[in-house]
Design a protein around this motif. Sequence first.
Motif, PDB file in Angstrom:
ATOM      1  N   VAL A 100       0.865  -1.176   0.000  1.00 43.01           N
ATOM      2  CA  VAL A 100       0.000   0.000   0.000  1.00 43.01           C
ATOM      3  C   VAL A 100       0.903   1.228   0.000  1.00 43.01           C
ATOM      4  N   ILE A 101       0.661   2.136  -0.956  1.00 40.52           N
ATOM      5  CA  ILE A 101       1.556   3.272  -1.154  1.00 40.52           C
ATOM      6  C   ILE A 101       0.736   4.547  -1.331  1.00 40.52           C
ATOM      7  N   SER A 102       1.228   5.630  -0.748  1.00 44.22           N
ATOM      8  CA  SER A 102       0.624   6.942  -0.981  1.00 44.22           C
ATOM      9  C   SER A 102       1.706   7.999  -0.885  1.00 44.22           C
ATOM     10  N   VAL A 130       4.319  -9.187 -12.922  1.00 48.18           N
ATOM     11  CA  VAL A 130       4.459  -9.600 -11.532  1.00 48.18           C
ATOM     12  C   VAL A 130       3.427  -8.997 -10.588  1.00 48.18           C
ATOM     13  N   SER A 131       2.840  -7.862 -10.974  1.00 48.26           N
ATOM     14  CA  SER A 131       1.914  -7.235 -10.036  1.00 48.26           C
ATOM     15  C   SER A 131       0.825  -6.484 -10.778  1.00 48.26           C
ATOM     16  N   SER A 132      -0.217  -6.223 -10.025  1.00 48.27           N
ATOM     17  CA  SER A 132      -1.328  -5.410 -10.495  1.00 48.27           C
ATOM     18  C   SER A 132      -1.381  -4.176  -9.611  1.00 48.27           C
ATOM     19  N   ILE A 133      -1.573  -3.039 -10.232  1.00 43.00           N
ATOM     20  CA  ILE A 133      -1.626  -1.790  -9.476  1.00 43.00           C
ATOM     21  C   ILE A 133      -3.014  -1.178  -9.624  1.00 43.00           C
ATOM     22  N   ARG A 134      -3.646  -0.937  -8.475  1.00 45.03           N
ATOM     23  CA  ARG A 134      -4.946  -0.274  -8.457  1.00 45.03           C
ATOM     24  C   ARG A 134      -4.740   1.154  -7.970  1.00 45.03           C
ATOM     25  N   CYS A 135      -4.970   2.109  -8.858  1.00 44.43           N
ATOM     26  CA  CYS A 135      -4.829   3.522  -8.506  1.00 44.43           C
ATOM     27  C   CYS A 135      -6.063   3.972  -7.723  1.00 44.43           C
ATOM     28  N   ILE A 136      -5.834   4.805  -6.733  1.00 43.31           N
ATOM     29  CA  ILE A 136      -6.915   5.281  -5.873  1.00 43.31           C
ATOM     30  C   ILE A 136      -7.120   6.774  -6.116  1.00 43.31           C
ATOM     31  N   ASP A 137      -8.340   7.172  -6.367  1.00 49.75           N
ATOM     32  CA  ASP A 137      -8.698   8.578  -6.476  1.00 49.75           C
ATOM     33  C   ASP A 137      -8.887   9.096  -5.046  1.00 49.75           C
ATOM     34  N   LEU A 138      -7.899   9.806  -4.541  1.00 43.76           N
ATOM     35  CA  LEU A 138      -7.934  10.235  -3.145  1.00 43.76           C
ATOM     36  C   LEU A 138      -9.004  11.271  -2.851  1.00 43.76           C
ATOM     37  N   GLU A 139      -9.371  12.073  -3.828  1.00 45.10           N
ATOM     38  CA  GLU A 139     -10.465  13.021  -3.583  1.00 45.10           C
ATOM     39  C   GLU A 139     -11.782  12.263  -3.427  1.00 45.10           C
TER      40      GLU A 139
END
Length: 188
Positions: A100-102, A130-139
């Motif tokens: 988990v990254i922000s 190797v990985s899947s990245i789910r981007c998060i809309d922080l607003e």
Amino acid sequence: MPQLASLFCLPVTMSFYARISGYLQYRTHDHLGAAIERLTRGAWLNDDEQWLVRGHPREIRTNATTDHDRNLLAIPAGVYQNLGRITTELFAGTTDGLVVISSNDACFDAWIETSLPEAADVPAGEGGDVSSIRCIDLEHFARTQGLGVKRLGDPGHFQWQRDVLDAFHDQHDPDVLGILESAHGPPG
């Protein structure tokens, strides 16, 4: 002017700070070893596999969070310099993983990276799917948490960003210590 021209050829290195937490479980000891070697080379771990603060060998963030018997590497929650740039490399050879990254370092972004099934077959130290990245809309996330939205220039904008990132990590960070203490490995 030749002296001035040579100035513009100097490499520019920028740091990127991100809050990170997660775990990676590897198929083999070689895969775990390659990840540890990469983290050591990047000065996130020392030779004793202790997490460092900003690469300083005498500033220990936390003791080792590696379980060699289970090929498990945990990334303790914290702000890391440049680690967010290479997390995908760490997924080679994983059978399970969640990072988990922000960041609000010249951005306001968050993403959740998980291991793909085919990652287990990628040779140690190599690339591939190797990985899947789910981007998060922080607003959007802030609105759903009742935190509203503040624009740059609004009073309290930077505190609002910190509050949103705190809420995001509270909701999504894995229980790294619980995973390390568990006899069964990470949740799956």
